[in-house]
Design a protein around this motif. Structure first.
Motif, PDB file in Angstrom:
ATOM      1  N   ASN A 180       0.859  -1.094   0.107  1.00  0.00           N
ATOM      2  CA  ASN A 180      -0.037   0.113   0.049  1.00  0.00           C
ATOM      3  C   ASN A 180       0.932   1.384   0.064  1.00  0.00           C
ATOM      4  OD1 ASN A 180      -2.150  -1.880   0.226  1.00  0.00           O
ATOM      5  ND2 ASN A 180      -2.664  -1.203   2.539  1.00  0.00           N
ATOM      6  N   VAL A 181       0.791   2.244  -0.977  1.00  0.00           N
ATOM      7  CA  VAL A 181       1.491   3.065  -1.077  1.00  0.00           C
ATOM      8  C   VAL A 181       0.684   4.541  -1.622  1.00  0.00           C
ATOM      9  CG1 VAL A 181       3.387   4.239  -2.522  1.00  0.00           C
ATOM     10  CG2 VAL A 181       3.420   1.772  -2.149  1.00  0.00           C
ATOM     11  N   GLN A 182       1.138   5.641  -0.860  1.00  0.00           N
ATOM     12  CA  GLN A 182       0.566   6.821  -1.000  1.00  0.00           C
ATOM     13  C   GLN A 182       1.718   7.750  -1.663  1.00  0.00           C
ATOM     14  OE1 GLN A 182      -0.893   7.915   2.752  1.00  0.00           O
ATOM     15  NE2 GLN A 182      -2.954   7.691   2.232  1.00  0.00           N
ATOM     16  N   GLU A 204      -3.088   6.835  -4.567  1.00  0.00           N
ATOM     17  CA  GLU A 204      -3.224   5.630  -3.676  1.00  0.00           C
ATOM     18  C   GLU A 204      -3.260   4.350  -4.341  1.00  0.00           C
ATOM     19  OE1 GLU A 204      -6.123   6.019  -0.855  1.00  0.00           O
ATOM     20  OE2 GLU A 204      -5.299   8.025   0.285  1.00  0.00           O
ATOM     21  N   VAL A 205      -2.517   3.377  -3.950  1.00  0.00           N
ATOM     22  CA  VAL A 205      -2.190   1.998  -4.708  1.00  0.00           C
ATOM     23  C   VAL A 205      -2.445   1.259  -3.219  1.00  0.00           C
ATOM     24  CG1 VAL A 205      -1.019   0.560  -5.771  1.00  0.00           C
ATOM     25  CG2 VAL A 205      -0.690   2.716  -6.274  1.00  0.00           C
ATOM     26  N   ALA A 206      -3.538   0.339  -3.578  1.00  0.00           N
ATOM     27  CA  ALA A 206      -3.530  -0.547  -2.299  1.00  0.00           C
ATOM     28  C   ALA A 206      -3.734  -2.105  -2.818  1.00  0.00           C
ATOM     29  CB  ALA A 206      -5.026  -0.321  -1.601  1.00  0.00           C
ATOM     30  N   VAL A 207      -3.344  -3.155  -2.311  1.00  0.00           N
ATOM     31  CA  VAL A 207      -3.216  -4.431  -2.718  1.00  0.00           C
ATOM     32  C   VAL A 207      -4.306  -5.311  -1.709  1.00  0.00           C
ATOM     33  CG1 VAL A 207      -0.937  -4.323  -3.826  1.00  0.00           C
ATOM     34  CG2 VAL A 207      -1.141  -4.955  -1.348  1.00  0.00           C
ATOM     35  N   PRO A 208      -4.815  -6.077  -2.306  1.00  0.00           N
ATOM     36  CA  PRO A 208      -5.987  -7.003  -1.650  1.00  0.00           C
ATOM     37  C   PRO A 208      -5.116  -7.803  -0.471  1.00  0.00           C
ATOM     38  CG  PRO A 208      -6.436  -7.567  -3.963  1.00  0.00           C
ATOM     39  CD  PRO A 208      -5.191  -6.581  -3.870  1.00  0.00           C
ATOM     40  N   SER A 209      -3.916  -8.105  -0.384  1.00  0.00           N
ATOM     41  CA  SER A 209      -3.382  -8.732   0.503  1.00  0.00           C
ATOM     42  C   SER A 209      -3.067  -8.015   1.797  1.00  0.00           C
ATOM     43  CB  SER A 209      -1.918  -9.644   0.117  1.00  0.00           C
ATOM     44  OG  SER A 209      -1.211  -8.506  -0.446  1.00  0.00           O
ATOM     45  N   ASP A 210      -2.916  -6.666   1.298  1.00  0.00           N
ATOM     46  CA  ASP A 210      -2.785  -5.583   2.586  1.00  0.00           C
ATOM     47  C   ASP A 210      -4.068  -4.853   2.956  1.00  0.00           C
ATOM     48  OD1 ASP A 210      -0.214  -6.543   2.646  1.00  0.00           O
ATOM     49  OD2 ASP A 210       0.758  -4.848   1.436  1.00  0.00           O
ATOM     50  N   MET A 211      -5.189  -5.489   2.669  1.00  0.00           N
ATOM     51  CA  MET A 211      -6.379  -4.642   3.240  1.00  0.00           C
ATOM     52  C   MET A 211      -7.300  -5.646   3.957  1.00  0.00           C
ATOM     53  SD  MET A 211      -7.073  -3.070  -0.541  1.00  0.00           S
ATOM     54  CE  MET A 211      -8.582  -2.190  -0.264  1.00  0.00           C
ATOM     55  N   PRO A 212      -7.153  -5.660   5.268  1.00  0.00           N
ATOM     56  CA  PRO A 212      -7.679  -6.600   6.128  1.00  0.00           C
ATOM     57  C   PRO A 212      -9.303  -6.792   5.941  1.00  0.00           C
ATOM     58  CG  PRO A 212      -6.945  -4.719   7.712  1.00  0.00           C
ATOM     59  CD  PRO A 212      -6.500  -4.515   5.970  1.00  0.00           C
ATOM     60  N   ASP A 213     -10.037  -5.701   5.596  1.00  0.00           N
ATOM     61  CA  ASP A 213     -11.430  -5.871   5.403  1.00  0.00           C
ATOM     62  C   ASP A 213     -11.909  -6.369   4.109  1.00  0.00           C
ATOM     63  OD1 ASP A 213     -10.713  -3.614   4.204  1.00  0.00           O
ATOM     64  OD2 ASP A 213     -12.458  -2.250   4.937  1.00  0.00           O
ATOM     65  N   ILE A 214     -11.088  -6.653   3.192  1.00  0.00           N
ATOM     66  CA  ILE A 214     -11.383  -7.086   1.661  1.00  0.00           C
ATOM     67  C   ILE A 214     -12.142  -8.445   1.717  1.00  0.00           C
ATOM     68  CG2 ILE A 214      -9.368  -8.196   1.014  1.00  0.00           C
ATOM     69  CD1 ILE A 214     -10.748  -5.431  -0.940  1.00  0.00           C
ATOM     70  N   ASP A 215     -12.970  -8.418   0.919  1.00  0.00           N
ATOM     71  CA  ASP A 215     -14.028  -9.731   0.571  1.00  0.00           C
ATOM     72  C   ASP A 215     -13.010 -10.475  -0.591  1.00  0.00           C
ATOM     73  OD1 ASP A 215     -15.507 -11.943  -0.241  1.00  0.00           O
ATOM     74  OD2 ASP A 215     -17.068 -10.459  -0.448  1.00  0.00           O
ATOM     75  N   GLU A 428       9.427  18.848  -5.534  1.00  0.00           N
ATOM     76  CA  GLU A 428       8.770  19.965  -4.870  1.00  0.00           C
ATOM     77  C   GLU A 428       7.681  19.903  -3.930  1.00  0.00           C
ATOM     78  OE1 GLU A 428       7.816  23.562  -7.186  1.00  0.00           O
ATOM     79  OE2 GLU A 428       9.245  23.299  -8.858  1.00  0.00           O
ATOM     80  N   GLU A 429       7.184  18.543  -3.721  1.00  0.00           N
ATOM     81  CA  GLU A 429       5.996  18.019  -3.055  1.00  0.00           C
ATOM     82  C   GLU A 429       6.515  18.007  -1.443  1.00  0.00           C
ATOM     83  OE1 GLU A 429       3.131  18.092  -4.651  1.00  0.00           O
ATOM     84  OE2 GLU A 429       4.697  18.643  -6.259  1.00  0.00           O
ATOM     85  N   LYS A 430       5.536  18.162  -0.575  1.00  0.00           N
ATOM     86  CA  LYS A 430       5.892  18.141   0.890  1.00  0.00           C
ATOM     87  C   LYS A 430       6.218  16.856   1.310  1.00  0.00           C
ATOM     88  CE  LYS A 430       0.967  17.100   2.036  1.00  0.00           C
ATOM     89  NZ  LYS A 430      -0.193  17.861   2.771  1.00  0.00           N
ATOM     90  N   ASN A 431       6.234  15.740   0.683  1.00  0.00           N
ATOM     91  CA  ASN A 431       6.647  14.456   1.164  1.00  0.00           C
ATOM     92  C   ASN A 431       6.940  13.749   0.075  1.00  0.00           C
ATOM     93  OD1 ASN A 431       3.610  14.125   2.115  1.00  0.00           O
ATOM     94  ND2 ASN A 431       4.257  12.375   1.064  1.00  0.00           N
ATOM     95  N   ALA A 432       8.099  12.601   0.107  1.00  0.00           N
ATOM     96  CA  ALA A 432       7.828  11.546  -1.033  1.00  0.00           C
ATOM     97  C   ALA A 432       6.907  10.424  -0.884  1.00  0.00           C
ATOM     98  CB  ALA A 432       9.248  10.938  -0.779  1.00  0.00           C
ATOM     99  N   TYR A 433       7.285   9.203  -1.343  1.00  0.00           N
ATOM    100  CA  TYR A 433       6.331   8.102  -0.993  1.00  0.00           C
ATOM    101  C   TYR A 433       5.921   7.597   0.434  1.00  0.00           C
ATOM    102  CZ  TYR A 433       6.765   7.005  -6.169  1.00  0.00           C
ATOM    103  OH  TYR A 433       6.715   6.949  -7.324  1.00  0.00           O
ATOM    104  N   ARG A 434       4.758   7.374   0.627  1.00  0.00           N
ATOM    105  CA  ARG A 434       4.551   6.986   2.008  1.00  0.00           C
ATOM    106  C   ARG A 434       4.031   5.542   2.061  1.00  0.00           C
ATOM    107  NH1 ARG A 434       0.004  10.351   4.638  1.00  0.00           N
ATOM    108  NH2 ARG A 434       0.511   8.801   6.357  1.00  0.00           N
ATOM    109  N   PHE A 435       4.782   4.523   2.439  1.00  0.00           N
ATOM    110  CA  PHE A 435       4.750   3.210   2.315  1.00  0.00           C
ATOM    111  C   PHE A 435       3.828   2.723   3.478  1.00  0.00           C
ATOM    112  CE2 PHE A 435       8.359   3.926  -0.298  1.00  0.00           C
ATOM    113  CZ  PHE A 435       8.110   3.197  -1.568  1.00  0.00           C
ATOM    114  N   GLY A 436       3.020   1.475   3.029  1.00  0.00           N
ATOM    115  CA  GLY A 436       2.428   0.781   4.338  1.00  0.00           C
ATOM    116  C   GLY A 436       1.326   1.413   4.998  1.00  0.00           C
ATOM    117  N   PHE A 437       0.456   2.450   4.315  1.00  0.00           N
ATOM    118  CA  PHE A 437      -0.614   3.107   4.852  1.00  0.00           C
ATOM    119  C   PHE A 437      -1.688   1.945   4.970  1.00  0.00           C
ATOM    120  CE2 PHE A 437      -2.201   3.488   0.564  1.00  0.00           C
ATOM    121  CZ  PHE A 437      -3.395   3.402   0.553  1.00  0.00           C
TER     122      PHE A 437
END
Length: 455
Positions: A180-182, A204-215, A428-437
């Motif tokens: 999961n990456v923002q 935002e990118v999210a993968v099913p294996s890192d989404m505990p509430d996924i069906d 120029e952005e306020k932060n780089a990649y945020r992993f593990g959201f």
């Protein structure tokens, strides 16, 4: 009756042949992963003259400092180019350049390719290496290569020991992107005189294996969930794209929706596929140019040409520096090549040719995949007349603090128009990649788009 038996025997032989072609690799072949091959399937050894070193595990997670915004220090900041390729000396190096690179050198007098020492920095977590080996033993293609079978348990690197061109493209599609990456990124499409306007995105990118509430049932054919919100300029701010990226896109096409902030409406977006227009790209890229290539492989025949050594963009830490502005990066005709870094790496070469009866603005795509990451490094795009039209470069870096290969910047050059697209800048952005959201399935539904698009 005799002819019927011959036909039946022939049909059986063809069936067995097809089964063998599509089968996963043997235990003996898979045993090469982590021994003679890296855990992702690259050659462990260096090349004969030592210009490509052996892979020894990639960069350590503490290879450099990480600043307060998440930007990474350049582990190779003290290095200088070994040499620089220009139009004047390109013939000397043409066996290690793509046709697109040679065309760029001819098209722009100030275009150059600075070549540095090669560092095989690619590394991913051990769990991903284990998933790749599981894929090698179990995953097969179905529907003529358009889908994957027995891939659900591993979800990464479908074919680390590929036998066909379509298997190589599947490795790029199913590669590890950090879970999961923002990210906050910028895009520009400079005019021929170098003037540009910036479009900004919150992805935002999210993968099913890192989404505990996924069906699990509903996500069985989903590779990843992607949401992109435009944050600037103000006339586009609030528009949101949602994509459910499916594995077999012939069986279940990519699902996409767009929320238009001006109309306050959510609509299905079937055009976000193949050669549909890229978001706010001024006609400079197609939907499947995103990530250098994304989406379904079904419109092309994929020919595996083999391996070769090519100078590709690599370890682009200088280009990612937060000390740079977008004015520093963007130039007329191409990005500032003084900020780039190219290294000699082995690549898998694949030629994609549009199938008879299919439609796409690119009749042929010539692709070069980095062997260590399976990430596309270069793509040459040809039009229906067979003319080289657009040249893509993926300026890569390894986000070593999270063991994740990725792009610093994607560039797509239009040789005819003399313009280009630069996507993924974050200097120029306020932060780089945020992993593990923490990603929730509820945030990646059409109903959630309206809330995402609040200006």
């Amino acid at each position: 009756m005799k002819s019927t038996r011959i036909l039946q025997t022939g049909a059986l032989a063809l069936t067995l042949l097809a089964s063998s072609v599509m089968a996963a690799v043997s235990e003996q072949e898979a045993a090469q992963l982590g021994t003679s091959l890296t855990p992702l399937g690259a050659e462990m050894a260096g090349n004969a003259d030592g210009s490509i070193p052996a892979w020894t595990g990639g960069l350590a997670t503490d290879a450099g400092a990480v600043d307060g915004k998440g930007f990474l220090a350049d582990p190779f900041a003290s290095e200088q180019p070994l040499f620089t390729i220009t139009a004047a000396n390109a013939a000397q190096y043409q066996d290690k350049l793509s046709p697109g690179q040679l065309a760029m050198l001819q098209r722009y007098a100030d275009y150059k390719i600075p070549v540095y020492p090669t560092h095989r920095t690619a590394a991913v977590p051990d769990a991903i290496y284990a998933a790749a080996k599981k894929s090698a033993l179990n995953t097969t293609t179905i529907d003529g290569g358009n889908g994957l079978q027995n891939f659900g348990d591993s979800r990464y690197y479908a074919f680390p020991i590929p036998k066909t061109g379509v298997e190589v493209i599947w490795n790029h599609i199913t590669r590890y992107r950090g879970g999961n990456v923002q990210r906050l990124i910028a895009q520009a499409t400079p005019q021929t005189n170098g003037s540009f306007s910036i479009v900004k995105f919150a992805d935002e990118v999210a993968v099913p294996s890192d989404m505990p509430d996924i069906d699990p049932a509903k996500s069985a054919n989903v590779l990843l969930y992607f949401k992109q919100r435009v944050t600037a300029p103000s006339r586009l701010a609030g528009n949101v794209l949602l994509v459910h990226e499916t594995i077999d896109q012939v069986k279940e096409p990519r699902l996409a929706w767009i929320y238009n902030a001006g109309q306050r409406r959510v609509r299905r977006a079937p055009q976000v596929a193949y050669d549909g227009p890229g978001t706010a790209a001024d006609g400079m890229r197609t939907a499947d140019n995103f990530d250098l290539f994304s989406g379904a492989p079904d419109r092309y025949d994929w020919k595996l040409i083999g391996k070769k050594e090519v100078y590709i963009p690599y370890n682009a830490y200088k280009l990612d520096s937060p000390s740079l502005t977008y004015d520093d990066v963007l130039r007329a005709g191409h990005i500032n090549q003084d900020l780039t870094r190219y290294e000699l790496h082995r690549v898998w070469e694949v030629e994609a040719t549009l199938k008879s009866g299919e439609r796409h603005i690119y009749a042929k795509r010539h692709m070069y995949f980095d062997e260590d990451t399976w990430q596309l490094a270069l793509v040459d795009h040809y039009d229906g007349r067979g003319q080289l039209w657009r040249v893509a470069e993926g300026h890569a870096q390894n986000y070593y603090n999270h063991k994740t290969p990725g792009y610093t910047l994607e560039a797509l050059y239009d040789l005819t128009a003399g313009r280009y697209l630069a996507l993924g800048m974050k200097n120029e952005e306020k932060n780089a990649y945020r992993f593990g959201f923490k990603a929730s399935a509820a945030d990646f539904t059409p109903a959630a788009l309206r809330n995402s698009g609040v200006r």
